[in-house]
Design a protein around this motif. Sequence first.
Motif, PDB file in Angstrom:
ATOM      1  N   UNK A  24       0.846  -1.197   0.000  1.00  0.00           N
ATOM      2  CA  UNK A  24       0.000   0.000   0.000  1.00  0.00           C
ATOM      3  C   UNK A  24       0.882   1.249   0.000  1.00  0.00           C
ATOM      4  N   UNK A  25       0.264   2.398  -0.086  1.00  0.00           N
ATOM      5  CA  UNK A  25       0.961   3.686  -0.063  1.00  0.00           C
ATOM      6  C   UNK A  25       1.951   3.844  -1.206  1.00  0.00           C
ATOM      7  N   UNK A  26       1.640   3.298  -2.342  1.00  0.00           N
ATOM      8  CA  UNK A  26       2.489   3.469  -3.519  1.00  0.00           C
ATOM      9  C   UNK A  26       3.736   2.621  -3.523  1.00  0.00           C
ATOM     10  N   UNK A  27       3.832   1.607  -2.685  1.00  0.00           N
ATOM     11  CA  UNK A  27       5.020   0.758  -2.645  1.00  0.00           C
ATOM     12  C   UNK A  27       4.774  -0.600  -3.298  1.00  0.00           C
ATOM     13  N   UNK A  28       3.768  -0.707  -4.134  1.00  0.00           N
ATOM     14  CA  UNK A  28       3.449  -1.975  -4.784  1.00  0.00           C
ATOM     15  C   UNK A  28       4.409  -2.178  -5.946  1.00  0.00           C
ATOM     16  N   UNK A  29       5.360  -3.086  -5.765  1.00  0.00           N
ATOM     17  CA  UNK A  29       6.357  -3.366  -6.793  1.00  0.00           C
ATOM     18  C   UNK A  29       5.820  -4.424  -7.753  1.00  0.00           C
ATOM     19  N   UNK A  30       6.601  -4.687  -8.782  1.00  0.00           N
ATOM     20  CA  UNK A  30       6.225  -5.700  -9.771  1.00  0.00           C
ATOM     21  C   UNK A  30       6.071  -7.070  -9.104  1.00  0.00           C
ATOM     22  N   UNK A  31       6.981  -7.369  -8.177  1.00  0.00           N
ATOM     23  CA  UNK A  31       6.899  -8.648  -7.462  1.00  0.00           C
ATOM     24  C   UNK A  31       5.659  -8.768  -6.605  1.00  0.00           C
ATOM     25  N   UNK A  32       5.294  -7.693  -5.924  1.00  0.00           N
ATOM     26  CA  UNK A  32       4.088  -7.701  -5.095  1.00  0.00           C
ATOM     27  C   UNK A  32       2.846  -7.848  -5.969  1.00  0.00           C
ATOM     28  N   UNK A  33       2.815  -7.155  -7.104  1.00  0.00           N
ATOM     29  CA  UNK A  33       1.683  -7.287  -8.019  1.00  0.00           C
ATOM     30  C   UNK A  33       1.555  -8.714  -8.532  1.00  0.00           C
ATOM     31  N   UNK A  34       2.685  -9.353  -8.797  1.00  0.00           N
ATOM     32  CA  UNK A  34       2.657 -10.733  -9.283  1.00  0.00           C
ATOM     33  C   UNK A  34       2.083 -11.667  -8.216  1.00  0.00           C
ATOM     34  N   UNK A  35       2.538 -11.522  -6.985  1.00  0.00           N
ATOM     35  CA  UNK A  35       2.050 -12.373  -5.903  1.00  0.00           C
ATOM     36  C   UNK A  35       0.570 -12.119  -5.644  1.00  0.00           C
ATOM     37  N   UNK A  36       0.167 -10.859  -5.632  1.00  0.00           N
ATOM     38  CA  UNK A  36      -1.250 -10.539  -5.428  1.00  0.00           C
ATOM     39  C   UNK A  36      -2.116 -11.132  -6.530  1.00  0.00           C
ATOM     40  N   UNK A  37      -1.638 -11.030  -7.766  1.00  0.00           N
ATOM     41  CA  UNK A  37      -2.393 -11.565  -8.896  1.00  0.00           C
ATOM     42  C   UNK A  37      -2.558 -13.079  -8.774  1.00  0.00           C
ATOM     43  N   UNK A  38      -1.499 -13.741  -8.340  1.00  0.00           N
ATOM     44  CA  UNK A  38      -1.554 -15.198  -8.240  1.00  0.00           C
ATOM     45  C   UNK A  38      -2.403 -15.655  -7.058  1.00  0.00           C
ATOM     46  N   UNK A  39      -2.170 -15.113  -5.883  1.00  0.00           N
ATOM     47  CA  UNK A  39      -2.761 -15.689  -4.684  1.00  0.00           C
ATOM     48  C   UNK A  39      -4.019 -14.983  -4.200  1.00  0.00           C
ATOM     49  N   UNK A  40      -4.231 -13.747  -4.592  1.00  0.00           N
ATOM     50  CA  UNK A  40      -5.464 -13.072  -4.203  1.00  0.00           C
ATOM     51  C   UNK A  40      -6.506 -13.172  -5.314  1.00  0.00           C
ATOM     52  N   UNK A  41      -6.069 -13.029  -6.560  1.00  0.00           N
ATOM     53  CA  UNK A  41      -7.000 -13.074  -7.693  1.00  0.00           C
ATOM     54  C   UNK A  41      -7.044 -14.433  -8.378  1.00  0.00           C
TER      55      UNK A  41
END
Length: 131
Positions: free
Chosen positions: A79-96
């Motif tokens: 959050x707070x603008x610190x979402x890196x490419x790696x975090x987006x990848x993990x979120x996409x895989x495990x949250x979505x």
Amino acid sequence: TGTSVWRYMGFNFVMFLGAIQSVSSELYEAAEIEGANKWHLFRYIIFPSVLKIIEINVILSISGAIQVFEIPYIMTGGSNGSKTFGIQTVDLAFKNKKYGLASAMGIVLLIIVIAVTVLERRLFREKEDQA
């Protein structure tokens, strides 16, 4: 960034210290006999001995910056603008639950890291050839 500097300071310190200590004391003695001052010792003896360590640290730092994950995820969760490419990848895989797209993002990240590393190696090789 401050936490990353703190995290890797010890590693970098040990690498540079090892490179400086690997220079033969006979080389320092010969330079002193020839009348070299501290600047000459650094420029012609110490700096060339740590040049490979600098190259390794640059490659590790840039590839680490590209694929940074742990520190922003642990501290802010992306959050707070610190979402890196790696975090987006993990979120996409495990949250979505979009595992295929997340895998493709991981492969793209791998290709980017390899391309940047090859580019850095070529740049350092060109500098060595000119020296």
